[in-house]
Design a protein around this motif. Sequence first.
Motif, mmCIF file in Angstrom:
data_model
loop_
_atom_site.group_PDB
_atom_site.id
_atom_site.type_symbol
_atom_site.label_atom_id
_atom_site.label_comp_id
_atom_site.label_asym_id
_atom_site.label_seq_id
_atom_site.Cartn_x
_atom_site.Cartn_y
_atom_site.Cartn_z
ATOM 1 N N HIS A 11 40.145 25.863 42.525
ATOM 2 C CA HIS A 11 40.464 24.743 41.642
ATOM 3 C C HIS A 11 41.275 25.225 40.445
ATOM 4 O O HIS A 11 40.996 26.279 39.876
ATOM 5 C CB HIS A 11 39.178 24.058 41.176
ATOM 6 N N ALA A 12 42.276 24.433 40.102
ATOM 7 C CA ALA A 12 43.177 24.809 39.011
ATOM 8 C C ALA A 12 43.646 23.559 38.279
ATOM 9 O O ALA A 12 43.741 22.481 38.859
ATOM 10 C CB ALA A 12 44.377 25.562 39.568
ATOM 11 N N ARG A 13 43.950 23.733 37.022
ATOM 12 C CA ARG A 13 44.545 22.638 36.259
ATOM 13 C C ARG A 13 46.044 22.516 36.563
ATOM 14 O O ARG A 13 46.610 21.449 36.499
ATOM 15 C CB ARG A 13 44.303 22.848 34.775
ATOM 16 N N ASP A 14 46.667 23.659 36.885
ATOM 17 C CA ASP A 14 48.077 23.699 37.301
ATOM 18 C C ASP A 14 48.148 24.664 38.484
ATOM 19 O O ASP A 14 48.168 25.884 38.303
ATOM 20 C CB ASP A 14 48.957 24.171 36.143
ATOM 21 N N LYS A 15 48.164 24.114 39.703
ATOM 22 C CA LYS A 15 48.084 24.946 40.902
ATOM 23 C C LYS A 15 49.271 25.893 41.047
ATOM 24 O O LYS A 15 49.113 27.012 41.534
ATOM 25 C CB LYS A 15 47.929 24.085 42.154
ATOM 26 N N ALA A 19 48.624 29.911 41.064
ATOM 27 C CA ALA A 19 49.020 30.644 42.273
ATOM 28 C C ALA A 19 50.043 31.726 41.935
ATOM 29 O O ALA A 19 49.941 32.862 42.402
ATOM 30 C CB ALA A 19 49.581 29.676 43.316
ATOM 31 N N GLU A 20 51.028 31.375 41.121
ATOM 32 C CA GLU A 20 52.052 32.351 40.711
ATOM 33 C C GLU A 20 51.435 33.502 39.925
ATOM 34 O O GLU A 20 51.811 34.666 40.114
ATOM 35 C CB GLU A 20 53.146 31.685 39.878
ATOM 36 N N PHE A 21 50.502 33.193 39.040
ATOM 37 C CA PHE A 21 49.842 34.224 38.242
ATOM 38 C C PHE A 21 49.166 35.247 39.149
ATOM 39 O O PHE A 21 49.408 36.451 39.043
ATOM 40 C CB PHE A 21 48.815 33.585 37.294
ATOM 41 N N LEU A 82 51.970 40.939 30.992
ATOM 42 C CA LEU A 82 51.708 39.522 30.746
ATOM 43 C C LEU A 82 50.789 39.281 29.551
ATOM 44 O O LEU A 82 50.522 38.138 29.199
ATOM 45 C CB LEU A 82 51.098 38.876 31.997
ATOM 46 N N GLY A 83 50.296 40.357 28.941
ATOM 47 C CA GLY A 83 49.402 40.212 27.793
ATOM 48 C C GLY A 83 48.004 39.750 28.169
ATOM 49 O O GLY A 83 47.292 39.164 27.345
ATOM 50 N N VAL A 84 47.596 40.026 29.407
ATOM 51 C CA VAL A 84 46.271 39.628 29.884
ATOM 52 C C VAL A 84 45.317 40.799 29.697
ATOM 53 O O VAL A 84 45.572 41.898 30.191
ATOM 54 C CB VAL A 84 46.319 39.222 31.372
ATOM 55 N N ALA A 107 38.578 46.561 37.801
ATOM 56 C CA ALA A 107 38.809 45.860 36.542
ATOM 57 C C ALA A 107 38.652 44.361 36.778
ATOM 58 O O ALA A 107 38.841 43.872 37.896
ATOM 59 C CB ALA A 107 40.209 46.162 35.998
ATOM 60 N N TYR A 108 38.298 43.667 35.709
ATOM 61 C CA TYR A 108 38.115 42.217 35.729
ATOM 62 C C TYR A 108 39.091 41.582 34.743
ATOM 63 O O TYR A 108 39.399 42.167 33.708
ATOM 64 C CB TYR A 108 36.695 41.856 35.283
ATOM 65 N N PHE A 109 39.532 40.373 35.061
ATOM 66 C CA PHE A 109 40.408 39.631 34.155
ATOM 67 C C PHE A 109 40.280 38.151 34.471
ATOM 68 O O PHE A 109 39.868 37.766 35.571
ATOM 69 C CB PHE A 109 41.865 40.092 34.289
ATOM 70 N N ALA A 110 40.625 37.328 33.511
ATOM 71 C CA ALA A 110 40.560 35.884 33.702
ATOM 72 C C ALA A 110 41.922 35.355 34.129
ATOM 73 O O ALA A 110 42.958 35.801 33.633
ATOM 74 C CB ALA A 110 40.114 35.204 32.409
ATOM 75 N N ASP A 111 41.904 34.393 35.044
ATOM 76 C CA ASP A 111 43.152 33.723 35.416
ATOM 77 C C ASP A 111 43.374 32.562 34.440
ATOM 78 O O ASP A 111 42.550 32.340 33.543
ATOM 79 C CB ASP A 111 43.120 33.301 36.887
#
Length: 130
Positions: A11-15, A19-21, A82-84, A107-111
């Motif tokens: 689920h995404a607010r902007d698919k 997806a690109e990320f 990307l500054g993530v 490693a963990y990161f948020a999309d």
Amino acid sequence: MAVELNHTAVHARDKHLSAEFLATILGLEVGAPFGPFIPVDTGNRVTLDFYEDPDLTFVPQHYAFLVPEEEFDTMIARLEVLGVTYYADPHHTDPGRVNRLFGGRGAYFADPDGHNMEIITRPYTRVVPG
């Protein structure tokens, strides 16, 4: 035939953005739209189908990706470009560090939607009873 995971909806607010990320970080390609989904195929025949509902309130999920050791540093570098912020732990309390669990790295990161993404170079070992 063994049971295999074939696809899952993310689920995404902007698919398109989500997806690109993920495709960018993992070095994958975004597929052509399939119905309401934007697919990202992984190397083990599992497809992540990004589904958009901007009004949807969803609980962020966890997605873990087993990645080649030789690609790990490249993925970390993509996050940095990307500054993530990435973390050594799933609770995101150890920023800018990787873990070394089970003889590999992770490693963990948020999309963009807050899903907790994980990259690991070695699968977690489990003790199977019996």
